[in-house]
Design a protein around this motif. Structure first.
Motif, short mmCIF file in Angstrom:
data_model
loop_
_atom_site.label_atom_id
_atom_site.label_comp_id
_atom_site.label_asym_id
_atom_site.label_seq_id
_atom_site.Cartn_x
_atom_site.Cartn_y
_atom_site.Cartn_z
N TRP A 103 8.45 1.62 28.11
CA TRP A 103 7.97 2.39 26.96
C TRP A 103 7.38 3.66 27.54
CZ3 TRP A 103 3.81 0.13 23.09
CH2 TRP A 103 3.67 1.00 22.00
N THR A 104 8.05 4.77 27.33
CA THR A 104 7.68 6.02 28.00
C THR A 104 7.40 7.12 27.00
OG1 THR A 104 9.96 6.82 28.21
CG2 THR A 104 9.13 5.41 29.98
N GLU A 105 6.68 8.12 27.46
CA GLU A 105 6.47 9.32 26.67
C GLU A 105 7.73 10.18 26.70
OE1 GLU A 105 2.87 10.32 25.19
OE2 GLU A 105 3.68 8.30 25.02
N LEU A 106 7.94 10.96 25.65
CA LEU A 106 9.10 11.85 25.58
C LEU A 106 8.74 13.17 26.28
CD1 LEU A 106 11.97 12.26 24.39
CD2 LEU A 106 10.84 13.34 22.42
N PRO A 107 9.44 13.53 27.35
CA PRO A 107 9.11 14.78 28.03
C PRO A 107 9.31 15.99 27.12
CG PRO A 107 10.53 13.39 29.40
CD PRO A 107 10.50 12.78 28.03
N GLU A 108 8.55 17.03 27.40
CA GLU A 108 8.61 18.24 26.57
C GLU A 108 10.00 18.88 26.58
OE1 GLU A 108 6.38 19.58 24.55
OE2 GLU A 108 4.93 17.98 24.94
N ASP A 109 10.74 18.69 27.69
CA ASP A 109 12.05 19.35 27.79
C ASP A 109 13.21 18.45 27.36
OD1 ASP A 109 11.88 17.55 29.85
OD2 ASP A 109 12.71 18.90 31.38
N SER A 110 12.90 17.29 26.80
CA SER A 110 13.97 16.36 26.42
C SER A 110 14.62 16.76 25.11
CB SER A 110 13.43 14.94 26.29
OG SER A 110 13.22 14.38 27.55
N ASP A 111 15.91 16.50 25.01
CA ASP A 111 16.67 16.71 23.78
C ASP A 111 17.43 15.42 23.51
OD1 ASP A 111 18.44 17.34 21.76
OD2 ASP A 111 19.16 19.19 22.68
N VAL A 112 17.03 14.69 22.49
CA VAL A 112 17.66 13.40 22.21
C VAL A 112 18.75 13.50 21.15
CG1 VAL A 112 15.50 12.24 22.77
CG2 VAL A 112 16.07 12.66 20.38
N SER A 113 19.06 14.72 20.72
CA SER A 113 19.98 14.89 19.59
C SER A 113 21.44 14.68 19.96
CB SER A 113 19.82 16.30 19.01
OG SER A 113 20.34 17.27 19.92
N GLY A 114 21.75 14.66 21.24
CA GLY A 114 23.14 14.58 21.65
C GLY A 114 23.88 15.89 21.49
N GLY A 115 23.14 16.96 21.21
CA GLY A 115 23.75 18.29 21.10
C GLY A 115 24.12 18.70 19.69
N LEU A 116 24.00 17.77 18.73
CA LEU A 116 24.34 18.10 17.34
C LEU A 116 23.04 18.20 16.55
CD1 LEU A 116 26.86 18.47 15.49
CD2 LEU A 116 26.59 16.07 14.85
N ARG A 117 22.73 19.39 16.06
CA ARG A 117 21.47 19.64 15.38
C ARG A 117 21.50 19.16 13.93
NH1 ARG A 117 19.46 19.81 19.60
NH2 ARG A 117 18.49 21.57 20.66
N ASP A 146 23.79 20.57 11.36
CA ASP A 146 25.21 20.26 11.55
C ASP A 146 25.51 18.77 11.40
OD1 ASP A 146 25.81 22.99 12.21
OD2 ASP A 146 24.90 22.62 14.18
N GLY A 147 24.57 18.05 10.80
CA GLY A 147 24.78 16.61 10.60
C GLY A 147 24.27 15.75 11.74
N GLY A 148 23.43 16.34 12.59
CA GLY A 148 22.87 15.60 13.72
C GLY A 148 21.39 15.36 13.55
N ASP A 192 17.86 11.42 7.93
CA ASP A 192 18.41 11.77 9.24
C ASP A 192 19.63 10.93 9.61
OD1 ASP A 192 16.46 13.69 9.64
OD2 ASP A 192 15.14 12.38 10.81
N MET A 193 19.62 9.67 9.23
CA MET A 193 20.67 8.75 9.66
C MET A 193 21.92 8.78 8.77
SD MET A 193 19.70 7.40 12.44
CE MET A 193 18.19 7.35 13.39
N TRP A 194 21.78 9.20 7.54
CA TRP A 194 22.92 9.16 6.61
C TRP A 194 24.15 9.89 7.14
CZ3 TRP A 194 25.64 7.05 3.02
CH2 TRP A 194 26.53 7.78 2.24
N PRO A 195 24.04 11.15 7.61
CA PRO A 195 25.27 11.81 8.09
C PRO A 195 25.87 11.14 9.32
CG PRO A 195 23.33 13.17 8.51
CD PRO A 195 22.90 12.07 7.62
N ILE A 196 25.03 10.54 10.16
CA ILE A 196 25.55 9.87 11.35
C ILE A 196 26.26 8.58 10.96
CG2 ILE A 196 24.92 8.83 13.56
CD1 ILE A 196 22.67 10.92 13.70
N CYS A 197 25.71 7.89 9.97
CA CYS A 197 26.41 6.69 9.46
C CYS A 197 27.76 7.07 8.87
CB CYS A 197 25.55 6.01 8.39
SG CYS A 197 24.12 5.13 9.04
N GLN A 198 27.82 8.17 8.16
CA GLN A 198 29.11 8.62 7.62
C GLN A 198 30.11 8.88 8.75
OE1 GLN A 198 27.53 11.91 5.04
NE2 GLN A 198 28.95 11.04 3.56
N ALA A 199 29.63 9.52 9.83
CA ALA A 199 30.52 9.85 10.94
C ALA A 199 31.06 8.60 11.62
CB ALA A 199 29.79 10.73 11.95
N VAL A 200 30.20 7.59 11.85
CA VAL A 200 30.69 6.40 12.54
C VAL A 200 31.61 5.58 11.62
CG1 VAL A 200 28.72 6.30 14.10
CG2 VAL A 200 28.67 4.95 12.01
#
Length: 853
Positions: free
Chosen positions: A441-455, A458-460, A594-602
């Motif tokens: 269980w870790t802290e999220l670093p300031e420079d981390s991006d967990v979005s996978g590159g899709l903002r 844009d449905g991310g 937040d999750m609805w567009p990702i559910c549609q994509a999968v």
């Protein structure tokens, strides 16, 4: 007495049959797992290994076997690393483990039920199985200024430390676990004294601060049944290290400390373990009080007879308490320390002593050493690796509050007279894995991006979702032997414990997975099952896992090599089902948005598998990833059922986000798919395993109603949001109970995965004739949802009795066992699904004898 109560009593009697004392200890609860320290398990099982694969399966999977052997050789002999699944070096069964020490995500130390410190997970996700014999509690009794009794509270008789009094008679002691607490009761023969050691770890539902702390407290309640007072000392000895080879690497040192804060003082010894990678400080401490005497020995060598330390205590019930630090150890040397606490106990009276154990490893790196991660507890205690005294002080001054919270949480279930005692034990004790599943269980670093590159636009996702920023990142292993973090097809089952008890961690994990869904990694890699090269990660496909702790979790997803991502149809479905279930239980509107567009994509990525347009996806080869040993052809009960349930929750989510177009689309798919599912798979009594028409297609799969299970857990499953006819679900569950449960092993071992309709197990694969404990708990939950309470409890009881009482697998519940001989994958994630049973009980109609909360 009911049959259920009689069964509970008889099984406990077996584990306690060698206990000769009538003492029941101080404040030990009625419910939990109880065992005499002299107990010996009669059945000794062996782990499943490559040699246990049948000849027919070897022939069928010869290519896989050759490819695995090459991969295994490269990993172990060339790279000198441990494979994340080792088919040749499975862990042997050691029937010794008790409740682990510590909170969530800060590392763990497991204390066995006989009192030994025997399983270590201080480096994140990497286990070291070593009993450190010098780590012991010792009691000293004094009367009138003379020591009358001094004993190591251990049944061991080791070849070292011969200057100590070993060989405590285990027939005078028992262990009782109700996680996150445990009690060991020692009646001291001939002394009229009973000691009760209570072990407390800060594992508290809905608490995201104290639950993260790497600490534990030992409270020793002393009952003096004599007509004269006694002076009693308890001594804790600990080696600087964990029995690992780096204990002798040199440079380790100890020092005494004293900390006064907020009107309370603690003192003890700090053991600085100065390794190059992931150094830490271990701290043993006690709270200073006017009627307690604390003393210590800063350093002693845990080899030879250690007679000097023993004599130091026996002389006056205290240790010499030298000042100053010990010199750093030389290479090849080990160093240990001791802490003693003493008090007076009046005649026919009681007193108590307290110890804390803390370990401070704030900054961690995984096997790749690519980047440093900061553990969650550092938000409250800092990252400077100097927090051990403060952690100890906090634990000793707050553990009573922890216990009140734990009792308040557990009380409604423990007082529910309609629930059997074995269930209460299983429900709480299986929670050990949330802490001891290699958990980080870790802290999220300031420079981390967990979005996978899709903002988001844009449905991310946002680069740093608010819930991860506030509550951190969470990961736990598939199993201590299957070393992959957040294995998603198994988390599908285990996730009930998180979403019910630490929902913010469950949602944080989902955001991490969602970010990886939209990412892709085109790197070509050989996949062992197919023998083909394919991309590591395909876009809009849920990853199998987020990596190996011996590499770099969160940075390289999908450590699993057996299949490539294109094969894992059920992972996407499980993502959609969990998204809605988690929303249903948390009612977090931002999460749904937040999750609805990702559910549609999968779901779009799944629809390509509906090759004939009937609304039902087809399987080919090993597409049911959870059951990857079974060949599946065409639509199947398991994957097809998950598909229909996913479509059903998409209809519900579309309504919630006011997307009528999506609702109508998924409603049409659901109507067509449900009709096709019935036509292709329903045989009048249950759903066939698959629709291929081959000889084994009509096998009875225990998990065939998994889709309905998740619908019920999500408040759906009937009316407008129904995927399966209730009467068919009930018929299928009855068939499973009659065949997979009652016709297997005399109805005493849970549900076998696959059963032939004629009443013999399906032996077509290495997994079809196994019992999967976590699947059984999920099946039991499904039965309870459908009003089959007695059948559900009977089904689950067989697993608990087998694992915890017959096979000696306490606090290492495996993935699977067969009727005879073998088990597979000790200490596994999936049995956390027992919390799905509690959810079903909580949402089912009130029962006679049940207390409502």
């Amino acid at each position: 007495m009911t049959t259920m109560e009689s069964s509970d009593n008889s099984s406990t009697a077996e584990l306690m049959s060698r206990y000769v004392s009538s003492e029941l200890g101080y404040g030990v609860p009625k419910d939990g797992w109880r065992i005499c320290l002299a107990h010996e398990f009669k059945e000794k099982r062996k782990p499943f290994q490559a040699k246990d694969v049948s000849l027919s399966n070897i022939v069928e999977h010869i290519g896989l076997g050759v490819r695995y052997l090459k991969w295994w050789y490269k990993k172990t002999q060339i790279e000198k690393k441990a494979p994340f699944i080792d088919m040749f070096r499975a862990l042997p069964l050691r029937q010794i483990y008790g409740a682990p020490l510590g909170g969530i995500g800060g590392g763990t130390i497991t204390r066995g039920w006989r009192g030994e410190f025997c399983r270590w997970q201080l480096n994140p996700g990497m286990y070291h199985y070593k009993t450190v014999i010098a780590n012991q509690f010792t009691v000293c009794l004094r009367r009138g200024g003379q020591t009358v009794y001094q004993q190591v509270l251990s049944v061991e008789r080791p070849p070292t430390l011969q200057g100590w009094n070993w060989g405590y008679c285990g027939e005078y002691a028992f262990y009782h676990a109700l996680y996150p607490r445990a009690w060991t009761v020692y009646h001291l023969p001939g002394q009229n004294v009973t000691l009760t050691c209570r072990q407390v770890s800060p594992v508290i539902p809905h608490d995201y601060q104290d639950s993260s702390l790497p600490v534990a407290v030992f409270v020793w309640d002393i009952e003096n049944k004599n007509d004269y007072p006694l002076d009693v000392s308890i001594m804790l000895t600990m080696v600087n290290g964990s029995g690992h080879k780096d204990d002798k690497s040199g440079g380790h040192w100890n020092e005494p400390f004293h900390l006064e804060k907020e009107g309370e003082s603690v003192s003890g010894v700090l053991l600085h373990h100065c390794t190059t990678v992931n150094p830490y400080t271990l701290c043993m401490a006690a709270r200073e009080q006017s009627d307690r005497e604390i003393s210590h020995q800063t350093a002693f060598s845990p080899k030879g007879t250690c007679g000097a330390l023993w004599c130091d205590l026996i002389t006056d019930g205290r240790l010499d308490s030298p000042t100053g630090s010990s010199p750093p150890t030389q290479k090849g040397e080990k160093v240990a320390a001791a802490l003693a606490v003493g008090c007076s106990v009046p005649s026919q009276g009681h007193n108590a002593l307290e110890f804390s154990l803390a370990w401070d490893m704030p900054n961690i790196t995984f096997g790749s050493r690519e980047r440093e991660h900061v553990r969650r507890y550092t938000r409250f205690f800092g990252t400077k690796a100097d927090a051990a005294p403060s952690l100890s002080h906090y634990a000793l001054t707050h553990y009573r509050l922890w216990e009140r919270s734990i009792e308040e949480w557990q009380r409604p279930i423990l007082q529910d007279s309609s629930l059997p005692s074995w269930y209460k034990s299983a429900l709480f004790n299986e929670l050990y894995f949330v802490v001891d599943g290699g958990t980080v269980w870790t802290e999220l670093p300031e420079d981390s991006d967990v979005s996978g590159g899709l903002r988001s636009e844009d449905g991310g996702l946002p680069a740093q979702p608010a819930i991860i920023k506030e509550y951190g990142r969470f990961a736990y292993l598939e199993g201590q032997e299957y070393r992959m973090y957040n294995t998603y097809d198994v988390h599908f089952y285990a996730s009930f414990a998180l979403i019910m008890l630490w929902p913010k961690l469950a949602l944080s994990l989902q955001y991490d997975i969602a970010g990886s869904v939209v990412s892709c990694d085109p790197t070509e890699r050989l996949h062992l099952m197919s023998g083909r090269n394919s991309p590591v990660k395909t876009k809009n496909v849920v990853p199998h896992d987020i990596g190996d702790p011996d590499d770099e979790p969160w940075q390289r997803v999908n450590a699993y090599l057996i299949h490539d991502t294109a094969d894992w149809k059920d992972l996407n479905l499980k993502f959609v089902l969990q998204v809605y279930r988690d929303f249903h239980l948390t009612q977090d509107p931002q999460y749904l948005q937040d999750m609805w567009p990702i559910c549609q994509a999968v779901m779009e990525s799944e629809m390509k598998f509906d090759t004939d347009g009937d609304g039902l996806i087809e399987n080919s080869g090993y597409a049911d990833q959870t059951y990857d040993g079974w060949t599946v052809t065409g639509p199947s009960a398991y994957c097809g059922g998950l598909w229909l349930a996913s479509v059903c929750v998409m209809c519900k989510m579309a309504r919630l986000v006011n997307n009528e177009t999506a609702f109508q689309r998924f409603r049409d798919i659901l109507d067509r798919g449900s009709a096709a599912f019935d036509k292709l798979l329903w045989n009048g009594q249950y759903y066939n395993y698959d629709s291929s028409g081959r000889d084994l297609s009509n096998s009875v799969m225990s998990d065939q109603c998994a889709g309905q299970w998740f619908l019920r857990a999500s408040g759906l499953g009937d009316g407008q949001f129904q995927a399966f006819p209730k009467e068919k679900i009930c018929s299928a569950l009855k068939s499973v109970f009659d065949l997979n449960v009652m016709s297997f092993a005399g109805g005493q071992m849970g549900a076998v995965n696959g059963m032939r309709p004629e009443g013999v197990p399906d032996h077509s694969s290495v997994q079809s004739d196994e019992v999967w404990i976590g699947v059984v708990y999920g099946l039991a939950a499904t039965m309870i949802h459908e009003g089959m309470l007695e059948e559900g409890l009977r089904t689950a009881e067989g697993c608990y009795r087998t694992v915890w009482e017959r096979l000696g697998m306490a606090f290492q519940t495996p993935e699977a066992y067969c009727e005879k001989g073998i088990y597979r994958s000790l200490a596994y994630m999936r049995p956390l699904s027992i919390w799905a049973m509690q959810l079903a009980l909580d949402t089912s109609p009130p029962r006679v004898g049940r207390r409502q909360t």
